[in-house]
Enzyme design. Structure first.
Site, PDB file in Angstrom:
ATOM      1  N   GLN A   1      50.090  11.788  -3.264  1.00 29.46           N
ATOM      2  CA  GLN A   1      50.762  13.036  -3.618  1.00 29.46           C
ATOM      3  C   GLN A   1      52.115  12.806  -4.273  1.00 29.46           C
ATOM      4  O   GLN A   1      52.719  13.741  -4.792  1.00 29.46           O
ATOM      5  CB  GLN A   1      50.946  13.905  -2.367  1.00 29.46           C
ATOM      6  CG  GLN A   1      51.937  13.338  -1.361  1.00 29.46           C
ATOM      7  CD  GLN A   1      51.955  14.126  -0.072  1.00 29.46           C
ATOM      8  OE1 GLN A   1      51.048  14.014   0.741  1.00 29.46           O
ATOM      9  NE2 GLN A   1      52.996  14.922   0.124  1.00 29.46           N
TER      10      GLN A   1
ATOM     11  N   CYS B   1      50.620  17.788   0.697  1.00 26.92           N
ATOM     12  CA  CYS B   1      49.750  17.087   1.653  1.00 26.92           C
ATOM     13  C   CYS B   1      48.551  17.922   2.077  1.00 26.92           C
ATOM     14  O   CYS B   1      47.434  17.412   2.208  1.00 26.92           O
ATOM     15  CB  CYS B   1      50.566  16.658   2.867  1.00 26.92           C
ATOM     16  SG  CYS B   1      51.398  18.020   3.726  1.00 26.92           S
TER      17      CYS B   1
ATOM     18  N   HIS C   1      53.360  17.700   8.097  1.00 26.68           N
ATOM     19  CA  HIS C   1      52.470  16.948   7.211  1.00 26.68           C
ATOM     20  C   HIS C   1      51.021  17.173   7.626  1.00 26.68           C
ATOM     21  O   HIS C   1      50.717  17.331   8.816  1.00 26.68           O
ATOM     22  CB  HIS C   1      52.805  15.458   7.309  1.00 26.68           C
ATOM     23  CG  HIS C   1      52.203  14.607   6.240  1.00 26.68           C
ATOM     24  ND1 HIS C   1      52.262  14.907   4.899  1.00 26.68           N
ATOM     25  CD2 HIS C   1      51.513  13.425   6.323  1.00 26.68           C
ATOM     26  CE1 HIS C   1      51.665  13.956   4.202  1.00 26.68           C
ATOM     27  NE2 HIS C   1      51.185  13.050   5.039  1.00 26.68           N
TER      28      HIS C   1
ATOM     29  N   ASN D   1      45.938   8.924   4.750  1.00 24.07           N
ATOM     30  CA  ASN D   1      47.159   9.568   4.292  1.00 24.07           C
ATOM     31  C   ASN D   1      47.068   9.768   2.779  1.00 24.07           C
ATOM     32  O   ASN D   1      46.156   9.252   2.126  1.00 24.07           O
ATOM     33  CB  ASN D   1      48.371   8.700   4.662  1.00 24.07           C
ATOM     34  CG  ASN D   1      49.641   9.519   4.827  1.00 24.07           C
ATOM     35  OD1 ASN D   1      49.754  10.624   4.318  1.00 24.07           O
ATOM     36  ND2 ASN D   1      50.602   8.968   5.539  1.00 24.07           N
TER      37      ASN D   1
END
Length: 441
Positions: free
Chosen positions: A64, A70, A361, A382
């Site tokens: 990102q 996110c 997040h 992630n």
């Protein structure tokens, strides 16, 4: 102790510090070395490895970059698994920039409608002040992601690739905030004249659409979709709309997913549904609703989904007890208490109440290490690139899940029958500034 800090009291504080050699040792260490390096518990670090008994991911992570997207990345990462399988390719990405454009535009309209609705309140009213504090952040929620997919569809990354501003949203957001706050001034000045307010809103949205197009590009209404699969076989769907593309390649029933949260505050009873005032992006889309459950149930449902072959979208307070270089989380990763010779005693509920934690997040669970039927650690996809952790896949000890994970999205059918029934209850409305809405900031 007196109300004022006197010279005598200051001398006593200094004397107390100087009297303990251990404090001097810590001073010498921390003035030369980052405190996280001093507090890092090596026993915790050496006890962690990245292996898990149930592993789903066999793809590359996304990035990102300098943006707060996110939640969009995590949602699209969930959907791309089935899309890649249907396309017969190993790695595939939907366009994150495409959904970013529509989220910014829809959220601008959502904000301006909220300003119209609250125009009779004082500008210092807490709700109005909260709306004006950040009219257009990058964050969002699962329900907001689903609303965008349902209304605007999806496109492959090649049809609307990243731009400088999608990968680094600061300047774009600064421009949009200026336009929206200026628009809020204009709409509030028009008082209760709804017709005039909506006309001014249309003018504002014209400018905002122009700014978004300049920064992000123009979202395609149609695009030619063709590709080669992993065996170098050529395929062509022809000219396709975003809605047709989503219908063809989204293999997950996103409308069947519900959001569960662990909110242990006494004001948030287990088994009740909640929403947050003025939280959303698409007008008239289903509201953002959470069902509050115990953390052990959240863990069980997450484990069951992964063992069953499906990743799990989740929201957490990512920065707590985290080591970015190693790509690990553990509830006791840093022993700050020993550094400062004190104790940190706020529990999860107290951290929420006293503004020490909130959701910051969203990511994707892609693996779990199960020992004797219980989760020991979790594997996380992630969206921070592949340079850290295990090529961008992080490891979370189960202790961290309990303390710092707040939300998951799971299929409605996975819930016990009594909790499924609760999903139809009228949700309790939390104020706009409640931490349960923080992921959308």
């Amino acid at each position: 102790m007196e109300r004022n800090l006197t010279a005598e009291q200051l001398a006593l504080f200094e004397k107390e510090f100087a009297s303990n050699p251990q404090y001097r040792v810590m001073q010498n260490a921390v003035t030369q070395t980052p405190v996280n390096a001093i507090a890092l518990d090596r026993q915790v670090v050496t006890s962690i490895d990245h292996s898990v008994s149930n592993l789903l991911d066999d793809w590359k992570v996304t990035n990102q970059k300098k943006s707060g997207r996110c939640w969009l990345f995590a949602g699209l990462n969930l959907l791309r698994v089935g899309a890649a399988e249907k396309l017969g390719v190993k790695d595939f990405e939907f366009s994150q920039n495409y959904l970013l454009f529509w989220d910014k535009f829809e959220r601008s309209n959502f904000f301006l409608e909220a300003i119209i609705e609250t125009a009779d309140r004082d500008v210092d009213d807490r709700t109005v002040a909260h709306l004006l504090s950040d009219p257009i952040g990058d964050g969002g929620q699962w329900n907001m992601f689903v609303a965008l997919v349902r209304k605007h569809g999806l496109v492959p990354k090649s049809a609307m690739p990243e731009t400088e501003s999608s990968s680094s949203t600061g300047q774009l957001n600064d421009t949009l905030r200026k336009l929206l706050r200026q628009g809020a001034r204009d709409l509030r000045a028009l008082g209760g004249d709804t017709e005039a307010q909506r006309e001014r809103k249309r003018e504002l949205l014209t400018t905002i659409h122009r700014a978004l197009s300049i920064h992000l590009g123009t979202p395609p209404q149609k695009f030619l979709w063709q590709w080669k699969d992993s065996d170098k076989g050529f395929h062509r769907d022809g000219w396709t709309t975003p809605a047709e593309f989503a219908a063809a390649y989204v293999q997950v029933p996103v409308d069947d997913y519900v959001c569960l949260v662990h909110d242990p505050r006494e004001s948030s009873p287990v088994g009740k549904t909640f929403t947050v005032d003025y939280l959303g992006n698409v007008i008239d889309a289903p509201p953002v609703v959470y069902l509050n459950v115990e953390i052990d149930l959240m863990k069980k449902l997450t484990q069951d989904a992964i063992v069953g072959g499906e990743p799990v979208w989740f929201g957490c307070d990512v920065g707590k007890q985290m080591n970015g270089d190693l790509g690990i989380w553990d509830a006791n990763l840093y022993d700050f208490g020993s550094v400062y010779d004190t104790t940190f005693t706020l529990n999860k509920a107290e951290r929420l109440l006293h503004h020490e934690t909130l959701m910051t997040h969203a990511m994707l669970f892609t693996g779990v290490d199960v020992v004797d039927g219980e989760p020991r650690r979790w594997r996380v996809e992630n969206s921070w690139g592949d340079e850290k952790a295990d090529s961008g896949f992080w490891t979370m000890n189960d202790s961290w899940y309990g303390e710092h994970v707040f939300e998951i999205a799971v299929r409605r059918s996975a819930l016990p029958a009594d909790l499924q029934a609760r999903l139809t209850d009228e949700p309790i409305v939390l104020p706009a500034w409640d931490p349960m809405g923080a992921l959308a900031d």
